[in-house]
Design a protein around this motif. Sequence first.
Motif, PDB file in Angstrom:
ATOM      1  N   THR A   1     -10.662   5.073  -5.878  1.00 55.88           N
ATOM      2  CA  THR A   1     -10.934   6.468  -6.203  1.00 55.88           C
ATOM      3  C   THR A   1      -9.915   6.954  -7.206  1.00 55.88           C
ATOM      4  N   ASP A   2     -10.414   7.719  -8.183  1.00 56.89           N
ATOM      5  CA  ASP A   2      -9.492   8.263  -9.181  1.00 56.89           C
ATOM      6  C   ASP A   2      -8.704   9.406  -8.597  1.00 56.89           C
ATOM      7  N   GLU A   3      -7.583   9.636  -9.192  1.00 58.54           N
ATOM      8  CA  GLU A   3      -6.747  10.739  -8.754  1.00 58.54           C
ATOM      9  C   GLU A   3      -7.349  12.070  -9.180  1.00 58.54           C
ATOM     10  N   ILE A   4      -7.200  13.061  -8.330  1.00 54.60           N
ATOM     11  CA  ILE A   4      -7.623  14.413  -8.698  1.00 54.60           C
ATOM     12  C   ILE A   4      -6.389  15.286  -8.582  1.00 54.60           C
ATOM     13  N   PRO A   5      -5.727  15.623  -9.667  1.00 53.65           N
ATOM     14  CA  PRO A   5      -4.520  16.446  -9.532  1.00 53.65           C
ATOM     15  C   PRO A   5      -4.868  17.870  -9.149  1.00 53.65           C
TER      16      PRO A   5
ATOM     17  N   GLN B   1      -7.840  13.694   2.548  1.00 51.37           N
ATOM     18  CA  GLN B   1      -8.699  13.705   1.369  1.00 51.37           C
ATOM     19  C   GLN B   1      -9.896  12.794   1.567  1.00 51.37           C
ATOM     20  N   LYS B   2      -9.646  11.626   2.177  1.00 50.59           N
ATOM     21  CA  LYS B   2     -10.751  10.710   2.417  1.00 50.59           C
ATOM     22  C   LYS B   2     -11.764  11.314   3.380  1.00 50.59           C
TER      23      LYS B   2
ATOM     24  N   VAL C   1      -3.664  11.592   2.001  1.00 50.91           N
ATOM     25  CA  VAL C   1      -4.756  10.748   1.536  1.00 50.91           C
ATOM     26  C   VAL C   1      -5.828  10.607   2.610  1.00 50.91           C
TER      27      VAL C   1
ATOM     28  N   PHE D   1       0.831  -1.206   0.000  1.00 50.03           N
ATOM     29  CA  PHE D   1       0.000   0.000   0.000  1.00 50.03           C
ATOM     30  C   PHE D   1       0.862   1.251   0.000  1.00 50.03           C
TER      31      PHE D   1
ATOM     32  N   LEU E   1       1.175   4.165  -2.821  1.00 43.30           N
ATOM     33  CA  LEU E   1       0.883   5.567  -2.530  1.00 43.30           C
ATOM     34  C   LEU E   1       1.762   6.492  -3.344  1.00 43.30           C
TER      35      LEU E   1
ATOM     36  N   PHE F   1      -9.946   3.074  -0.280  1.00 38.87           N
ATOM     37  CA  PHE F   1     -10.190   4.393  -0.852  1.00 38.87           C
ATOM     38  C   PHE F   1      -9.207   4.677  -1.971  1.00 38.87           C
ATOM     39  N   VAL F   2      -7.933   4.362  -1.724  1.00 36.00           N
ATOM     40  CA  VAL F   2      -6.928   4.634  -2.749  1.00 36.00           C
ATOM     41  C   VAL F   2      -7.160   3.754  -3.955  1.00 36.00           C
TER      42      VAL F   2
ATOM     43  N   TYR G   1      -0.078   7.199  -6.496  1.00 36.69           N
ATOM     44  CA  TYR G   1      -1.329   7.950  -6.356  1.00 36.69           C
ATOM     45  C   TYR G   1      -0.987   9.346  -5.867  1.00 36.69           C
ATOM     46  N   THR G   2      -1.384  10.364  -6.634  1.00 38.36           N
ATOM     47  CA  THR G   2      -1.103  11.731  -6.219  1.00 38.36           C
ATOM     48  C   THR G   2      -2.318  12.276  -5.486  1.00 38.36           C
ATOM     49  N   PRO G   3      -2.191  12.590  -4.226  1.00 37.77           N
ATOM     50  CA  PRO G   3      -3.351  13.155  -3.537  1.00 37.77           C
ATOM     51  C   PRO G   3      -3.647  14.573  -4.005  1.00 37.77           C
ATOM     52  N   THR G   4      -4.874  14.988  -3.814  1.00 39.75           N
ATOM     53  CA  THR G   4      -5.287  16.305  -4.290  1.00 39.75           C
ATOM     54  C   THR G   4      -4.557  17.408  -3.562  1.00 39.75           C
TER      55      THR G   4
END
Lengths: 139, 236
Positions: B121-125, A65-66, A62, A24, A28, B117-118, A31-34
Motif C-alpha cells: 500500500t502506498d503511503e498517504i501523508p 489504518q489497515k 498501521v 518489518f 515501519l 499491507f505495508v 512508512y508514514t501512516p496516515t
Amino acid sequence: MNSQSSQQQPNDGRHDDDAALTDFLASLMDYTPTIPDELVEHYLAKSGFQCPDVRLTRLVAVATQKFIADVATDALQHCKARQSSIVKDKRDKQQKDKRLVLTMEDLSKALREYGVNVKHQEYFADSPSAGLDSAPRDE
Amino acid sequence: MRNSRPETAETNPSASESVFSYGLLRVAVAQICQSMGFSGAQHMVLEVITDIAARYLKTIAKTATTSANTRGRTQSNLSDVIVALEDLISVQGFPGASRVGPHSLHASAAIKDLMSFVKYTDEIPFAQPLPPRENFNGQGKLREQSDGRWHRDKENMRHVPSWLPALPLVAVPDEEKERRWEEGRLGCLNGGAGREEDERGQSAVKRGGNKEIELLGKGKRLRVGFIVGIGNGRAI
C-alpha cells in the motif's frame, strides 16, 4: 538424527520469523501512516499504553489504518454491487461510477462482518401517527 | 463541528482537547476512505467511522496494557501488541486462529497481514500540518519562573518527573555569606569551650585570635560545612 533435524527446524523457523519481524519494524520507520504519530500517542496514553518505542506506536497506527481501509473496501464493494444491480443504460452508470458516496447502509453492512452493529434510524417523525393517514381529509 | 454547544468546549479544557483530536482523526479517516475510491461520504457516516477508529485504537491500547499488566510489566512490548491485534482480528478470522496449544506470537498471521499491507500500500501523508506539541515524557522540562531563580536543569534532572516542583538553585555564596559563615564559626570558637572542625576535616580557622582568619585550601569554593562541637549553639 531425525530428532536432531526436527529440533533444528523449528528453531530456524523462529529465527526467520524474528528476522522478518525485525525487518518489518525497521521498514515501519520509513512508512508514514496516515494517522499522525502524535495523535496515536494521545489515544494510547489516554488508555494507559506505555511504551517508549516509536515503532510500536507506528505499528498500532498501521493496524488501525489497515482496519479502516478494510472496512472502506468492503463498503465500496457493497456500494458497487448495489449500483450494478440497478440496471440502467450505459451513460447513467458511468456517471454514477465517478461518484461513489459512502452511505450508512453500506457502512453498516460492511461493519457487521467485523462484529460492529451499527443501526441507523432512517427518518424521524414528528408524531407517531405522522404519515399513516392516507385517506384525504377534506371531503 | 459541534456549533450548537460552544460553552462545553470553552469551560472544560479536556473536552476541547478530545474534540480537537477527534477532528484530526476525522481528517485522517476521510483521507483513507478517499484513497480507497470514495469521492464523498455522508456527514453522519464519517462521524460513525471516526468514532469506530478511535475505539479501535483505544481497544488495542487497553488490551495490550492488560496483557502486559497481567504478566507483571508496566510497559507493553511487541508481544502484547500482537496479542491485542490477534484478539481484535479474531472476529473476522485469520489463518491459524483455530490452532490449539502454544504457538509463537511472532509468527502469527495477524502480523503477516500487516506486513503485506505495508508492503503493497502506498503511503498517504496526513493532509494538515500539525502544531508542535510539548513532550510530556518526564524529562525534567519546566518553564522558568519570572525571576529566573527556579528552574530545572535538563541534563542532570532527567530522572525527575516533570510534574514535581523545581528544586531551588543552590546559591553561589557571596562575600557576605562567606564572611557571615566565618564569623559564626569564630563566634562559636570564642564563646564555646569545645573545638570544632569542618566535616571534611579541613580545620580552616586558626585558633586563637579572632582577627586572623586563614583559609586553608581553596578559597571561595562552594561548600556546605557542618560544625560539630560543644559550643554555645549559636546559629549561623
